[in-house]
Design a protein around this motif. Structure first.
Motif, PDB file in Angstrom:
ATOM      1  N   CYS A 119       0.885  -1.318  -0.034  1.00  0.00           N
ATOM      2  CA  CYS A 119       0.390  -0.259  -0.148  1.00  0.00           C
ATOM      3  C   CYS A 119       1.128   1.730  -0.008  1.00  0.00           C
ATOM      4  O   CYS A 119       2.351   1.643   0.608  1.00  0.00           O
ATOM      5  CB  CYS A 119      -0.570  -0.162   1.358  1.00  0.00           C
ATOM      6  SG  CYS A 119      -1.697   1.208   1.276  1.00  0.00           S
ATOM      7  N   GLY A 215      -1.340  -0.261  -3.993  1.00  0.00           N
ATOM      8  CA  GLY A 215      -2.583  -0.745  -4.035  1.00  0.00           C
ATOM      9  C   GLY A 215      -3.533  -0.115  -4.192  1.00  0.00           C
ATOM     10  O   GLY A 215      -3.943  -0.703  -5.140  1.00  0.00           O
ATOM     11  N   TYR A 216      -3.241   1.127  -4.248  1.00  0.00           N
ATOM     12  CA  TYR A 216      -4.711   1.995  -4.783  1.00  0.00           C
ATOM     13  C   TYR A 216      -4.816   1.537  -6.748  1.00  0.00           C
ATOM     14  O   TYR A 216      -6.239   1.831  -6.984  1.00  0.00           O
ATOM     15  CB  TYR A 216      -4.428   3.036  -4.601  1.00  0.00           C
ATOM     16  CG  TYR A 216      -3.928   4.047  -4.842  1.00  0.00           C
ATOM     17  CD1 TYR A 216      -3.585   4.798  -6.632  1.00  0.00           C
ATOM     18  CD2 TYR A 216      -2.403   4.561  -4.034  1.00  0.00           C
ATOM     19  CE1 TYR A 216      -2.802   5.381  -6.462  1.00  0.00           C
ATOM     20  CE2 TYR A 216      -1.568   4.796  -4.658  1.00  0.00           C
ATOM     21  CZ  TYR A 216      -1.562   6.089  -5.556  1.00  0.00           C
ATOM     22  OH  TYR A 216      -0.443   6.734  -6.982  1.00  0.00           O
TER      23      TYR A 216
END
Ligand SMILES: Nc1nc2c(c(=O)[nH]1)N[C@H]1C(S)=C(S)[C@@H](COP(=O)(O)O)O[C@H]1N2
Ligand SMILES: [Mo]
Length: 301
Positions: A119, A215-216
């Protein structure tokens, strides 16, 4: 359609990724290869990486449609109806249409991929996904010559998604990849974790996984995939372009404006867990770096 899983890590990768091994595996490794008695032998054998537990993977989440707290998705995502489900594939494709999930799964070969997951907030996990290559789905729809990017959209049902009552992001959540990134064999459409269906909080029933990017980029609960000629807008870039670029490749040398990306906190490491170094392209450099040859990765961040 079936493709070999050629991007998993081999035993030769274990040494450079030694920082990822937990103490037990290091001891087992020192005692001789193949003797690790890890609780999850698939990962130990295939990669020297130990996946996070089901509990960790499904209770520490980011899914802002259900709230911004890490435990909000596990608490509220049950509200999302995931059956029936279909994915609209449109734009520059030969066979546009609404494809039911059953139709898609009937055409795809499901495999297991154990990927590092990093992330942008500087925590990380190892997740054993089940899914198929996005390339196979795009080939099913027939990518046309003019297509250069792929845009993705998450379902938006405000009555089932309490977080969307707040203007945290410009809903629906949207993401995008360059076509070569989308067609890369590491790029996965995940339908399972630990051989179970993806739980709602992790993006049921089908979500993207791009393991070398923050992660986004790995957008959840996808209902639309559009092949485009120009770079599509992406949610976090729209929210803050200075902090979140389109590419979002994991890069320990390019700091987030508000924190360093040089190290990360492995989830589940326990009270005394050490931060570990973040790897260029999250450890997938050999597979993906060539796609960015000649690009200044601090500009195209
Ligand atoms: N639709 C949607 N997709 C999303 C998000 C989100 O808030 N909404 N969060 C992203 C972020 S920031 C991360 S780190 C991962 C988290 O995936 P996980 O909860 O399965 O670990 O999902 C990504 N995909
Ligand atoms: Mo994230």
């Amino acid at each position: 359609m079936a493709r070999r899983w050629k991007n998993d890590l081999s035993a030769a990768d274990v040494t450079p990724y030694g920082a990822f091994l937990n103490r037990r595996q290091l001891l087992a490794g020192a005692a001789g290869l193949g003797l690790a008695t890890a609780a999850r032998p698939v990962a130990a054998a295939a990669e020297g990486l130990e996946p996070n537990s089901w509990e960790e993977i499904t209770t520490y989440n980011n899914y802002y449609e259900f709230g911004t707290g890490k435990s909000d998705p596990a608490s509220y995502a049950y509200m999302l109806t995931t059956q029936p489900w279909s994915v609209t594939i449109d734009g520059l494709v030969d066979r546009p249409g609404d494809y039911s999930l059953e139709q898609i799964l009937g055409e795809m070969t499901i495999e297991q991929r154990i990927y590092r997951f990093r992330c942008v907030e500087a925590w990380s996990m190892v997740i054993p996904w089940n899914g198929f290559e996005l390339a196979d789905l795009l080939e099913m729809a027939g990518v046309q010559d003019g297509a250069k990017y792929v845009a993705f959209e998450t379902v938006l049902r405000r009555e089932e998604m309490p977080g969307t009552r707040y203007p945290i992001l410009d809903w629906p959540y949207v993401e995008g990849l360059r076509l070569d990134e989308a067609m890369h064999p590491l790029t996965l459409m995940a339908t399972g974790i630990y051989d179970r269906p993806v739980p709602n909080q992790n993006g049921a029933p089908i979500r993207l996984v791009v393991p070398w990017k923050y992660g986004y980029k790995s957008i959840k609960s996808i209902v639309r995939i559009t092949l485009t000629e120009s770079e599509p807008p992406t949610s976090w870039n729209k929210a803050n372009a200075r902090e979140y670029g389109f590419y979002s490749n994991v890069n320990p040398e390019v700091s987030h404006p508000r924190w360093s990306q040089a190290t990360e906190r492995p989830i589940g490491g326990g009270l005394f867990a050490r931060r570990q170094p973040t790897l260029m392209f999250n450890g997938y450099q050999d597979e993906v770096a060539a796609m960015y040859d000649g690009m200044d990765l601090s500009v195209y961040h």
